[in-house]
Design a protein around this motif. Structure first.
Motif, mmCIF file in Angstrom:
data_model
loop_
_atom_site.group_PDB
_atom_site.id
_atom_site.type_symbol
_atom_site.label_atom_id
_atom_site.label_comp_id
_atom_site.label_asym_id
_atom_site.label_seq_id
_atom_site.Cartn_x
_atom_site.Cartn_y
_atom_site.Cartn_z
ATOM 1 N N LEU A 60 0.712 -1.112 -0.095
ATOM 2 C CA LEU A 60 0.149 0.001 0.118
ATOM 3 C C LEU A 60 0.878 1.293 0.045
ATOM 4 O O LEU A 60 0.705 2.246 -0.822
ATOM 5 C CB LEU A 60 -0.833 0.079 1.176
ATOM 6 C CG LEU A 60 -2.081 1.112 1.286
ATOM 7 C CD1 LEU A 60 -2.761 1.057 0.093
ATOM 8 C CD2 LEU A 60 -2.680 0.953 2.366
ATOM 9 N N ALA A 61 1.839 1.325 0.765
ATOM 10 C CA ALA A 61 2.919 2.232 0.802
ATOM 11 C C ALA A 61 3.548 2.435 -0.567
ATOM 12 O O ALA A 61 3.600 3.685 -1.185
ATOM 13 C CB ALA A 61 4.128 2.198 1.855
ATOM 14 N N ALA A 62 3.751 1.418 -1.373
ATOM 15 C CA ALA A 62 4.213 1.624 -2.745
ATOM 16 C C ALA A 62 3.112 1.874 -3.597
ATOM 17 O O ALA A 62 3.532 2.935 -4.279
ATOM 18 C CB ALA A 62 4.739 -0.045 -3.302
ATOM 19 N N VAL A 63 2.067 1.651 -3.550
ATOM 20 C CA VAL A 63 0.952 2.271 -4.243
ATOM 21 C C VAL A 63 1.031 3.952 -4.116
ATOM 22 O O VAL A 63 0.892 4.562 -4.922
ATOM 23 C CB VAL A 63 -0.438 1.835 -3.851
ATOM 24 C CG1 VAL A 63 -1.550 2.420 -4.693
ATOM 25 C CG2 VAL A 63 -0.377 0.325 -4.326
ATOM 26 N N CYS A 72 -0.957 4.233 -14.736
ATOM 27 C CA CYS A 72 -2.061 3.610 -13.940
ATOM 28 C C CYS A 72 -2.215 2.234 -14.050
ATOM 29 O O CYS A 72 -2.712 1.792 -13.081
ATOM 30 C CB CYS A 72 -3.203 4.443 -14.961
ATOM 31 S SG CYS A 72 -4.873 3.835 -14.433
ATOM 32 N N LYS A 73 -1.951 1.517 -14.950
ATOM 33 C CA LYS A 73 -1.797 -0.239 -15.028
ATOM 34 C C LYS A 73 -1.120 -0.641 -13.788
ATOM 35 O O LYS A 73 -1.641 -1.623 -13.347
ATOM 36 C CB LYS A 73 -1.735 -0.517 -16.433
ATOM 37 C CG LYS A 73 -1.819 -2.130 -16.656
ATOM 38 C CD LYS A 73 -1.248 -2.365 -17.952
ATOM 39 C CE LYS A 73 -1.162 -4.038 -17.898
ATOM 40 N NZ LYS A 73 -0.997 -4.657 -19.141
ATOM 41 N N ALA A 74 0.049 -0.036 -13.789
ATOM 42 C CA ALA A 74 0.765 -0.562 -12.788
ATOM 43 C C ALA A 74 0.175 -0.155 -11.467
ATOM 44 O O ALA A 74 0.436 -1.038 -10.311
ATOM 45 C CB ALA A 74 2.233 0.094 -12.837
ATOM 46 N N VAL A 75 -0.251 0.981 -11.209
ATOM 47 C CA VAL A 75 -0.781 1.527 -9.829
ATOM 48 C C VAL A 75 -2.096 0.613 -9.452
ATOM 49 O O VAL A 75 -2.162 -0.029 -8.471
ATOM 50 C CB VAL A 75 -1.247 2.820 -9.733
ATOM 51 C CG1 VAL A 75 -2.205 3.193 -8.758
ATOM 52 C CG2 VAL A 75 -0.123 3.718 -9.943
ATOM 53 N N SER A 113 -4.733 -3.884 -6.600
ATOM 54 C CA SER A 113 -5.292 -5.290 -6.565
ATOM 55 C C SER A 113 -4.518 -6.230 -5.427
ATOM 56 O O SER A 113 -5.269 -6.701 -4.868
ATOM 57 C CB SER A 113 -5.575 -5.613 -8.236
ATOM 58 O OG SER A 113 -5.978 -6.825 -8.039
ATOM 59 N N ALA A 114 -3.253 -6.173 -5.736
ATOM 60 C CA ALA A 114 -2.610 -7.175 -4.848
ATOM 61 C C ALA A 114 -2.749 -6.796 -3.497
ATOM 62 O O ALA A 114 -2.881 -7.703 -2.572
ATOM 63 C CB ALA A 114 -1.303 -6.967 -5.174
ATOM 64 N N VAL A 115 -2.833 -5.519 -3.047
ATOM 65 C CA VAL A 115 -3.109 -5.211 -1.653
ATOM 66 C C VAL A 115 -4.566 -5.770 -1.087
ATOM 67 O O VAL A 115 -4.714 -6.000 -0.117
ATOM 68 C CB VAL A 115 -2.906 -3.390 -1.458
ATOM 69 C CG1 VAL A 115 -3.455 -3.260 0.091
ATOM 70 C CG2 VAL A 115 -1.495 -3.123 -1.779
#
Length: 85
Positions: free
Chosen positions: A22-25, A35-38, A43-45
């Protein structure tokens, strides 16, 4: 209801990883990343949090169903489970 610490160790580890994700997001958004990477990281979080929640509820259900005190009844457990859906 007391959760078994041995059962919760992997849950805590999963939550710590989700916290890092989440911190990485947040960082990615602040840095204007793609946007796709974010969305992929977000989604992983979300999945990590869902899995942690399901593990907590599963442990609680097991404990409640086998415990003579039965702190939570079936309806309360069902309500908890549905809050994650």
């Amino acid at each position: 209801m007391d959760l078994n610490p041995d059962d919760m160790t992997p849950v805590v580890n999963r939550l710590k990883r989700a916290q890092g994700q989440l911190a990485a997001v947040t960082r990615m958004i602040e840095e204007g990343k793609d946007c796709k990477a974010v969305v992929t990281q977000l989604s992983a979080v979300s999945k990590a949090l869902d899995r942690a929640g399901f593990a907590i509820i599963a442990s609680g259900m097991e404990q409640c169903m086998t415990s003579p005190e039965k702190d939570l009844d079936r309806k309360e457990l069902e309500k908890l489970f549905l809050t994650l859906a």
